[in-house]
Structure formats: C-alpha cells, structure tokens
Design a protein around this motif. Structure first.
Motif, PDB file in Angstrom:
ATOM      1  N   PHE A  27       1.013  -1.345   0.354  1.00 10.32           N
ATOM      2  CA  PHE A  27       0.271   0.059   0.318  1.00 10.32           C
ATOM      3  C   PHE A  27       0.629   0.686   0.306  1.00 10.32           C
ATOM      4  CE2 PHE A  27      -2.059   3.147   3.262  1.00 10.32           C
ATOM      5  CZ  PHE A  27      -2.849   3.366   2.447  1.00 10.32           C
ATOM      6  N   ILE A  28       2.071   0.929   0.731  1.00 10.60           N
ATOM      7  CA  ILE A  28       2.553   2.597   1.532  1.00 10.60           C
ATOM      8  C   ILE A  28       3.851   2.477   0.027  1.00 10.60           C
ATOM      9  CG2 ILE A  28       4.226   4.031   2.604  1.00 10.60           C
ATOM     10  CD1 ILE A  28       2.378   2.686   5.164  1.00 10.60           C
ATOM     11  N   GLY A  29       4.213   1.046  -0.609  1.00 10.18           N
ATOM     12  CA  GLY A  29       4.995   1.364  -1.291  1.00 10.18           C
ATOM     13  C   GLY A  29       4.422   2.267  -2.917  1.00 10.18           C
ATOM     14  N   VAL A  49       7.373  -9.289  -3.020  1.00 11.05           N
ATOM     15  CA  VAL A  49       7.183 -10.604  -3.418  1.00 11.05           C
ATOM     16  C   VAL A  49       6.046 -10.329  -4.768  1.00 11.05           C
ATOM     17  CG1 VAL A  49       7.945 -12.385  -1.926  1.00 11.05           C
ATOM     18  CG2 VAL A  49       5.778 -11.172  -1.268  1.00 11.05           C
ATOM     19  N   TYR A  50       5.477  -8.938  -4.937  1.00 14.45           N
ATOM     20  CA  TYR A  50       3.815  -9.018  -5.240  1.00 14.45           C
ATOM     21  C   TYR A  50       4.794  -7.723  -6.101  1.00 14.45           C
ATOM     22  CZ  TYR A  50       1.985 -12.508  -2.086  1.00 14.45           C
ATOM     23  OH  TYR A  50       1.162 -13.272  -1.311  1.00 14.45           O
ATOM     24  N   LEU A  95       9.638  -1.528   4.480  1.00 16.23           N
ATOM     25  CA  LEU A  95       8.797  -0.970   4.538  1.00 16.23           C
ATOM     26  C   LEU A  95       8.222  -2.414   4.500  1.00 16.23           C
ATOM     27  CD1 LEU A  95       7.851   1.190   0.739  1.00 16.23           C
ATOM     28  CD2 LEU A  95       7.056   1.387   3.378  1.00 16.23           C
ATOM     29  N   ALA A  96       8.940  -3.510   4.168  1.00 13.56           N
ATOM     30  CA  ALA A  96       8.192  -4.092   4.379  1.00 13.56           C
ATOM     31  C   ALA A  96       8.572  -5.677   5.825  1.00 13.56           C
ATOM     32  CB  ALA A  96       9.634  -6.419   3.720  1.00 13.56           C
ATOM     33  N   TYR A 184       3.748  -7.585  17.417  1.00 10.56           N
ATOM     34  CA  TYR A 184       4.174  -6.895  16.246  1.00 10.56           C
ATOM     35  C   TYR A 184       4.806  -5.823  16.619  1.00 10.56           C
ATOM     36  CZ  TYR A 184       2.877  -3.260  13.229  1.00 10.56           C
ATOM     37  OH  TYR A 184       2.904  -1.921  11.776  1.00 10.56           O
ATOM     38  N   LYS A 188       8.542  -4.268  16.705  1.00 11.04           N
ATOM     39  CA  LYS A 188       9.374  -3.099  15.565  1.00 11.04           C
ATOM     40  C   LYS A 188       9.714  -2.485  17.099  1.00 11.04           C
ATOM     41  CE  LYS A 188       6.444  -2.228  11.849  1.00 11.04           C
ATOM     42  NZ  LYS A 188       7.496  -2.723   9.988  1.00 11.04           N
ATOM     43  N   PRO A 211       4.831   5.532  11.040  1.00  8.48           N
ATOM     44  CA  PRO A 211       3.524   6.294  10.788  1.00  8.48           C
ATOM     45  C   PRO A 211       1.772   5.460  11.771  1.00  8.48           C
ATOM     46  CG  PRO A 211       4.196   3.787   8.989  1.00  8.48           C
ATOM     47  CD  PRO A 211       4.692   4.652  10.732  1.00  8.48           C
ATOM     48  N   TRP A 214      -2.134   5.479   8.242  1.00  8.53           N
ATOM     49  CA  TRP A 214      -2.360   6.345   7.570  1.00  8.53           C
ATOM     50  C   TRP A 214      -2.994   5.664   6.400  1.00  8.53           C
ATOM     51  CZ3 TRP A 214       3.543   6.528   5.079  1.00  8.53           C
ATOM     52  CH2 TRP A 214       4.230   7.408   5.723  1.00  8.53           C
ATOM     53  N   MET A 219      -5.452   0.009  -0.069  1.00  2.92           N
ATOM     54  CA  MET A 219      -5.114  -0.440   1.243  1.00  2.92           C
ATOM     55  C   MET A 219      -5.443  -1.902   1.367  1.00  2.92           C
ATOM     56  SD  MET A 219      -5.087   1.652   5.068  1.00  2.92           S
ATOM     57  CE  MET A 219      -4.149   0.561   6.355  1.00  2.92           C
ATOM     58  N   ARG A 234      -7.010  -4.296   7.279  1.00  4.43           N
ATOM     59  CA  ARG A 234      -7.441  -3.570   8.224  1.00  4.43           C
ATOM     60  C   ARG A 234      -8.736  -2.896   8.731  1.00  4.43           C
ATOM     61  NH1 ARG A 234      -0.740  -1.520   7.560  1.00  4.43           N
ATOM     62  NH2 ARG A 234      -2.407  -2.225   5.251  1.00  4.43           N
TER      63      ARG A 234
HETATM   64  N1  LIG Z   1      -0.637   1.610   6.785  1.00  2.43           N
HETATM   65  C1  LIG Z   1      -0.263   2.139   7.917  1.00  2.43           C
HETATM   66  O1  LIG Z   1      -1.276   3.022   8.068  1.00  2.43           O
HETATM   67  C2  LIG Z   1       1.120   1.815   8.270  1.00  2.43           C
HETATM   68  C3  LIG Z   1       0.819   2.312  10.080  1.00  2.43           C
HETATM   69  C4  LIG Z   1       1.784   1.652  10.815  1.00  2.43           C
HETATM   70  C5  LIG Z   1       3.081   1.190  10.135  1.00  2.43           C
HETATM   71  N2  LIG Z   1       2.923   0.822   9.068  1.00  2.43           N
HETATM   72  C6  LIG Z   1       4.437  -0.377   8.464  1.00  2.43           C
HETATM   73  O2  LIG Z   1       4.545  -0.065   7.364  1.00  2.43           O
HETATM   74  C7  LIG Z   1       5.257  -0.250   6.330  1.00  2.43           C
HETATM   75  C8  LIG Z   1       4.688  -0.797   4.950  1.00  2.43           C
HETATM   76  O3  LIG Z   1       3.087  -0.457   5.493  1.00  2.43           O
HETATM   77  P1  LIG Z   1       1.763  -0.949   4.484  1.00  2.43           P
HETATM   78  O4  LIG Z   1       0.774  -1.024   4.911  1.00  2.43           O
HETATM   79  O5  LIG Z   1       2.267  -0.823   2.930  1.00  2.43           O
HETATM   80  O6  LIG Z   1       1.928  -2.484   4.020  1.00  2.43           O
HETATM   81  P2  LIG Z   1       1.466  -3.406   2.535  1.00  2.43           P
HETATM   82  O7  LIG Z   1       1.205  -5.318   3.484  1.00  2.43           O
HETATM   83  O8  LIG Z   1       0.890  -2.648   2.145  1.00  2.43           O
HETATM   84  O9  LIG Z   1       2.777  -3.358   2.551  1.00  2.43           O
HETATM   85  C9  LIG Z   1       4.649  -4.525   2.959  1.00  2.43           C
HETATM   86  C10 LIG Z   1       4.497  -4.598   1.971  1.00  2.43           C
HETATM   87  O10 LIG Z   1       5.990  -5.821   1.586  1.00  2.43           O
HETATM   88  C11 LIG Z   1       6.634  -7.410   0.921  1.00  2.43           C
HETATM   89  N3  LIG Z   1       7.001  -8.435   2.338  1.00  2.43           N
HETATM   90  C12 LIG Z   1       6.685  -7.872   3.636  1.00  2.43           C
HETATM   91  N4  LIG Z   1       7.497  -9.587   3.585  1.00  2.43           N
HETATM   92  C13 LIG Z   1       8.449  -9.268   2.375  1.00  2.43           C
HETATM   93  C14 LIG Z   1       9.674 -10.346   2.085  1.00  2.43           C
HETATM   94  N5  LIG Z   1       9.895 -11.167   3.273  1.00  2.43           N
HETATM   95  N6  LIG Z   1      10.451 -10.108   0.866  1.00  2.43           N
HETATM   96  C15 LIG Z   1       9.742  -8.858   0.180  1.00  2.43           C
HETATM   97  N7  LIG Z   1       8.501  -8.180   0.474  1.00  2.43           N
HETATM   98  C16 LIG Z   1       8.272  -8.042   1.697  1.00  2.43           C
HETATM   99  C17 LIG Z   1       4.538  -7.453   1.187  1.00  2.43           C
HETATM  100  O11 LIG Z   1       4.211  -8.328   0.415  1.00  2.43           O
HETATM  101  C18 LIG Z   1       3.657  -6.088   1.095  1.00  2.43           C
HETATM  102  O12 LIG Z   1       4.106  -5.487  -0.298  1.00  2.43           O
HETATM  103  C19 LIG Z   1       5.075  -1.712   7.034  1.00  2.43           C
HETATM  104  O13 LIG Z   1       6.297  -2.319   7.991  1.00  2.43           O
HETATM  105  C20 LIG Z   1       4.106  -1.643   8.660  1.00  2.43           C
HETATM  106  O14 LIG Z   1       4.162  -1.859   9.759  1.00  2.43           O
HETATM  107  C21 LIG Z   1       2.356   1.128   8.685  1.00  2.43           C
END
Ligand SMILES: NC(=O)c1ccc[n+]([C@@H]2O[C@H](COP(=O)([O-])OP(=O)(O)OC[C@H]3O[C@@H](n4cnc5c(N)ncnc54)[C@H](O)[C@@H]3O)[C@@H](O)[C@H]2O)c1
Ligand SMILES: O=c1ccn([C@@H]2O[C@H](COP(=O)(O)OP(=O)(O)O[C@H]3OC[C@@H](O)[C@H](O)[C@H]3O)[C@@H](O)[C@H]2O)c(=O)[nH]1
Length: 388
Positions: A27-29, A49-50, A95-96, A184, A188, A211, A214, A219, A234
C-alpha cells in the motif's frame, strides 16, 4: 512531470538518487513509487514478492519514467541478491512487514520474524556499506496510553500529558505476553532500538518513520475479490468490504478505541521530504499522522456509512453497525491501543510538514475509489451460484 531543478528545504538542488525500496509492492510502497516517478528524477529498485499494486507504473515501457523503476521479485527472507541491490542504491527504504492486526495474535512467530529477524540483514547491509536507511516502524510502538490506566473519572484523562504520543518522551506500554497482539509492536520496537544503536555505535545514517493509520486507495484487499475470502484486513478494508456487500460494519468491543487517520497522499509528502532532506531527517524518529482527524472506531464506521451512501448513491442499512467481541473477531490474545494522537513537534521543526486532508475528504476520495474498483466484482461474486 519531474523537473531536474527541485530544491531541498535549504534551497539546494536535489541530486537524483537510487532508492532500494523493499516492500514497494504494498500500500505505502505503491504510493511512494507513484510520487517518485511523477515528481522526481530518483530511480527506484522496487523489491517485493508481489507487484500488482505497482503494475501500472511498470507497464507499458512508454512511461516517461520507465528507465527509472525496476521490479525485483525477491523474498528478503532468503535471497542473496538483496545485499547487491542495497549496495547499488544511495538509500534503502524498508517497508516490508506483516502488518495486519489479525495476524499478530494468530501468527505471532511469522509476525516477529517478519518485523524483526527479516529486517536485520537490511540494517546490517546498510550499516556495513555506509548506506542511508529509512525504516518503517509504527505508532503501535507506543502501545497503550498512560491515560488508559487512570480511573475512569480522573480529570487527568483530559490532560494531553497523559495521552499525547511523543517520539522522545512517551513510554512504550504493551500488554502481558499472552496478549500476543503486542508481538508486532514489540518486534518493531526492538528493530528501532537496533537501528538506533547502529547509528550510535557504528554511524548508520537512519530515519525511523512511525505511521499513524495512513489510509487511502489500494490499502490491503477486499476479501474474496483480491484477497482470501476468510482474510481480515485493516479496518478501512474491513468496513469497505461490509459497505460494498451491504452488510453491517462490525464494531470490535463496541468500537470505543480511538485513532487518528491521515490521508496516504499527505503522508507520502512527508516521506518525500525525508528522502530529499537527509541533513534534516537523519538520526530522527518521526511520528507521521494527522492529530486533527481523531475518531472512535464507531464514529469512523458512521462516517464511512454516510460517505459511502453519498458516493455510491445507494441507501445505507437501517442498522448500519453490529457489535462483536474481539475474541470472536480476532481470536484469543487480542488487545488494543486505546488512543493514538501524534505529537507533531519534531516533524514540524525538522521538515515543516503538516497534513492537509480532513477525515471526511479522505474518506470521500477513498470510498469513491473502492466503489469504482470493486462494486461490480462484488455484485458478480454475490450473483454467482455457490458450487455444490
Ligand atoms: N499503513 C499504515 O497505516 C501503517 C501504519 C503503521 C506502520 N506501517 C508500516 O509501514 C510499512 C508498510 O505498510 P503497508 O501499509 O504498505 O503494508 P503492506 O502490507 O501493504 O506492504 C508491505 C509489503 O511488504 C512486502 N513484504 C513483506 N514481507 C516481505 C518479504 N519477506 N520480502 C519481500 N517483500 C515483503 C509485502 O508483499 C507487501 O507488499 C510496514 O512496515 C508497516 O508495519 C504502516
Ligand atoms: O472490522 C473491523 C476491523 C477493525 N476494527 C477496529 O478498528 C481499529 C483499527 O483497526 P486496524 O485494523 O486499522 O488496526 P490498528 O489501528 O489497531 O493497527 C494498525 O495500526 C498501525 C499499523 O502498524 C498497522 O497497520 C496496524 O497494526 C481497532 O480498534 C480494531 O479493533 C473494528 O472495529 N472492526
């Protein structure tokens, strides 16, 4: 269109850099990749991976940025190519993670491995190769507020000193070990401490992002459409799924927990400022959230119901929500953060960043996207006769 003459906050020209973005397909990426392609000249080595959420950026080859983004399908748990990519880049953004609460108490080992063990080599390669790291942590490291331990009638509950979450002053308060929800947050927290120690002892140039909820398009997933039918994403995706299917929204333990929600596009502006201003971002931990967008989960459900009726033109249910216990919804070992308001002092001072979008506005654009993207697919899925 990207311009070569972008300036940093101190008026210096920003030099194009190569960014190794791990978790770029999430999502964030996906939003960060979009921003970097559209508005900068930086290159992205996108690791995940996706890639479904960034496919629109990777194809076709006629995009003006097509030579600035490369996708590497890598699982960072076991792939020797990771170090080479980090060495090739000026900056790594990690971000993973497994970051959906439904996993924390049901898959605690995967959660801890993903958020701590799998991040270790990333930190090590950055430190050993003198590369800058922006690591994504979470507001969950604060856990519960001090306020939540005060008597219900205490006037101190209204005092921000007991609930405002400050990077350099607030404690991290988690529940007991059998409350596996905190697996978790604890993982972290430990990776934050490790990164901080690498900075202190070995000179690692780092920035840690926390974050605060977000939210926006792309998402997570809609169960049964672009994710497992029994999956629990979520809250934004859970409630979107309920609205799309005309089901009541499920309020866990009465929906009394409070959150602040920030629009993904506002938050990405903050990340870009960090990328472009290393002198102001290095060595800092930043809360990134919108303190003005606070709501209880019940209020969020009510607002989403109202906004969805507006953007879809479909009337809402007479009884739009239903209460469910956390044990029933998430299983044994769930626990919750009571209230999450970010203190904004550090990010204001270092980067001059402030969020702009109100909760209503961000829900309106997000639910418009959800309706446009999923309503037809849901209709077809509901109409399909169940195989006997
Ligand atoms: N969205 C939010 O509000 C929020 C809040 C707090 C923290 N975060 C942190 O921000 C980061 C990104 O969050 P997001 O919301 O985009 O989550 P998301 O699940 O959409 O993205 C995470 C990405 O990491 C990839 N990933 C996970 N394990 C992997 C591996 N072993 N090898 C390669 N890729 C891998 C997943 O395939 C996924 O695309 C995370 O670290 C999360 O803990 C997000
Ligand atoms: O259908 C639902 C889903 C969720 N909820 C509630 O809504 C609240 C928010 O739930 P989310 O799924 O967004 O997750 P949380 O805010 O608890 O944690 C998130 O915050 C920060 C990040 O690190 C992670 O992305 C995630 O841990 C919780 O109180 C949860 O119990 C419902 O009441 N109904």
């Amino acid at each position: 269109m990207a311009s070569a003459a972008r300036l940093d906050l101190d008026g210096n020209a920003i030099k194009p850099m190569t960014i190794c973005m791990i978790g770029a397909g999430g999502f964030i990426g996906s939003h960060l990749c979009e921003k970097l392609m559209a508005e900068t000249m930086h290159k992205v080595l996108a690791v995940d991976v996706y890639n479904d959420k960034i496919r629109h950026l990777l194809e076709p080859a006629t995009h003006p940025w097509s030579d600035r983004i490369q996708f590497h399908r890598i699982n960072i748990k076991h792939d020797s190519r990771l170090e080479g990519l980090i060495k090739m880049a000026d900056l790594t953004v990690n971000l993973a993670a497994i970051c959906t609460p439904a996993d924390y108490n049901t898959r605690p080992l995967d959660t801890i491995y993903s958020n701590f063990i799998d991040a270790l080599p990333v930190v090590k390669y950055c430190s050993e190769n003198n590369k800058r790291l922006i690591h994504f942590s979470t507001c969950e490291v604060y856990g519960k507020t001090i306020r939540s331990f005060l008597p219900k009638d205490s006037p101190l509950r209204q005092d921000p000193a007991y609930y405002l979450l400050k990077e350099d002053a607030s404690p991290c308060i988690f529940g007991s070990i059998e409350k596996q929800r905190w697996s978790y947050a604890c993982a972290k927290q430990l990776i934050e401490r490790l990164i901080y120690a690498e900075g202190a002892e070995n000179g690692l140039e780092f920035t840690i992002v926390r974050p605060f909820n977000w939210i926006g398009p792309r998402m997570d997933f809609i169960p049964g459409i672009d994710g497992p039918s029994g999956g629990v994403p979520r809250v934004l995706a859970c409630f979107s799924n309920n609205l799309l299917r005309h089901e009541p929204l499920k309020l866990v333990d009465g929906g009394q927990s409070q959150r602040t929600f920030v629009y993904i596009k506002d938050a990405i502006e903050a990340v870009l400022l960090m990328i472009d201003n290393p002198g102001r971002a290095n060595g800092h931990i930043f809360n990134v959230g919108n303190p003005n967008n606070e709501a209880t989960v019940r209020q969020l459900a009510e607002m989403m119901t109202e906004v969805y009726a507006k953007v879809s033109g479909e009337p809402s249910l007479e009884v739009p929500t239903v209460d469910v216990s956390s044990k029933e919804f998430y299983g044994e070992g769930y626990d919750d953060s009571d209230k999450r308001i970010p203190d904004m002092t550090i990010i204001n001072k270092q980067l001059g960043w402030n969020p702009k979008t109100s909760l209503w506005d961000l829900l309106e654009s997000t639910l418009t996207y959800q309706h446009r993207t999923y309503a037809e697919a849901i209709k077809q899925a509901i109409a399909k006769p169940v195989a006997s």
